[in-house]
Enzyme design. Sequence first.
Site, mmCIF file in Angstrom:
data_model
loop_
_atom_site.group_PDB
_atom_site.id
_atom_site.type_symbol
_atom_site.label_atom_id
_atom_site.label_comp_id
_atom_site.label_asym_id
_atom_site.label_seq_id
_atom_site.Cartn_x
_atom_site.Cartn_y
_atom_site.Cartn_z
ATOM 1 C CG MET A 30 -21.669 -12.191 -52.200
ATOM 2 S SD MET A 30 -20.492 -10.874 -51.930
ATOM 3 C CE MET A 30 -21.301 -9.507 -52.729
ATOM 4 N N GLY A 31 -26.148 -13.648 -50.933
ATOM 5 C CA GLY A 31 -27.409 -13.542 -50.197
ATOM 6 C C GLY A 31 -28.230 -12.313 -50.525
ATOM 7 C CD GLU A 35 -38.043 -14.339 -59.937
ATOM 8 O OE1 GLU A 35 -38.485 -14.368 -58.774
ATOM 9 O OE2 GLU A 35 -38.151 -15.297 -60.734
ATOM 10 N N GLY A 36 -33.431 -12.571 -59.503
ATOM 11 C CA GLY A 36 -32.237 -12.976 -60.261
ATOM 12 C C GLY A 36 -31.581 -14.205 -59.637
ATOM 13 C CG HIS A 37 -29.693 -13.934 -55.774
ATOM 14 N ND1 HIS A 37 -30.081 -12.749 -55.220
ATOM 15 C CD2 HIS A 37 -28.342 -13.876 -55.872
ATOM 16 C CE1 HIS A 37 -29.019 -11.998 -54.976
ATOM 17 N NE2 HIS A 37 -27.943 -12.651 -55.373
ATOM 18 C CD GLN A 61 -16.816 -11.109 -53.695
ATOM 19 O OE1 GLN A 61 -16.653 -12.328 -53.658
ATOM 20 N NE2 GLN A 61 -17.756 -10.546 -54.441
ATOM 21 C CG ASP A 150 -21.995 -9.775 -60.913
ATOM 22 O OD1 ASP A 150 -21.492 -8.830 -60.308
ATOM 23 O OD2 ASP A 150 -23.145 -10.204 -60.652
ATOM 24 C CD GLN A 153 -18.886 -12.928 -59.962
ATOM 25 O OE1 GLN A 153 -18.478 -12.262 -59.039
ATOM 26 N NE2 GLN A 153 -20.114 -13.423 -59.994
ATOM 27 C CB SER A 185 -28.305 -5.214 -58.044
ATOM 28 O OG SER A 185 -27.270 -5.033 -57.103
#
Length: 282
Positions: A30-31, A35-37, A61, A150, A153, A185
Site C-alpha cells: 500500500m506504499g 525498509e521492510g517493503h 480492506q 501481517d 494475512q 510499519s
Amino acid sequence: MEIIRTPAEMTVWANKALAAGQTIGLVPTMGFFHEGHLCLMRKAREKSERTVVSLFVNPIQFGANEDLGRYPRDFARDCQLAEGEGVDVLFAPEAQAMYPSEASTRVIVSGLTDELCGASRPGHFAGVTTVVAKLFHIIKPHCAVFGRKDFQQLAVVTRMVADLNWDVEIIGHPIVREADGLAMSSRNTYLSVLERQSALCLFRAIAHARRRVRTGFVEAKVLLQEVGELLQQEAVTIEYVSLVDQASLQPQAVLRKGAVLVMAIKIGATRLIDNDNLFEEN
Ligand code: AMP
C-alpha cells in the site's frame, strides 16, 4: 522502472515477459515504503527475473471508521525507492480501475479469517484476498512476497492459493524491525514521540515470551497473562493477545513448535500489530 496505471496495460506487460520466458515476482503493497517493503522487493528480485511492485491503498480492506482517508502517501519518494531496488514495474492503479462500479465479486477465505484481526476488522480479509486475487490475475506472478509482520494475512493468502490450486509460490519474509525492536510499519508515522516509546512494549513482550520459551515454559495461559501485564504497563488498549499455531491459527494451550505470539494494540488512535514465532531462531 516503468509506472503502469491500468490493469489492462499491466497484463500486456506481464504477457510479454511470460512470452519471453521470464519469471515474475510480485510484492503487493500500500506504499509509503520503509525498509521492510524494500527487503520484500530484494527477495522478489532474488527469486525471479522481473519484479513488479503493486502500490494500491485498497479501499475495500478498510472499515468505515478506519484510516483510509489519512493513510500516508508519498508517491514520488516511493518511485525513487522502488527504482533504487531495481524494480521493473510499479503498478499503481486508481481505485476506479480496480473496482469499476459494476464489480460485485468478493474472494472470501472462511475459518482462518474469523479470529484475531478478522474479529476486530470485519470484511478486512475479504478485501485483502479479493485484491490479491485480482493482482495475481492481472500480473500472473510465479511468486509473491508477503511480510510475516501481517501474520494472519500471510496465512490467509497461503490458504487461498492452496484452496484455489493457484500456481503461485507464496514467500513469507521475516519481520523487519527498527534498531530498538519496533516492527517497521507505514502507520508508525502516526505515533507521537511518547507513543513511539509506548509501542516498544510489543517488542518487550516478544522478548519476554522468547525468554520463557527458551527456559522450557509451555503454559500458554500463564504466559498470556504475563504478556498482558507487560503491555498494560503502557497506556495502550489491547485488542488481542494470543498464542496460536502458525498454520491453523488455533490457540495453543501447551506451547510447542509453531507457536506464534500474536498481538494487536491501540495507542491513541493508532492500531499496531506484531507477532513472533517463539520457537524459531531469529
Ligand atoms: P503494507 O504496505 O503495509 O500493506 O505492506 C505490504 C507488505 O509489506 C505486506 O506483505 C506486509 O506484511 C509487508 N511488511 C510491512 N511491514 C513489514 C515489516 N516491518 N517487515 C516485513 N514485512 C513488512
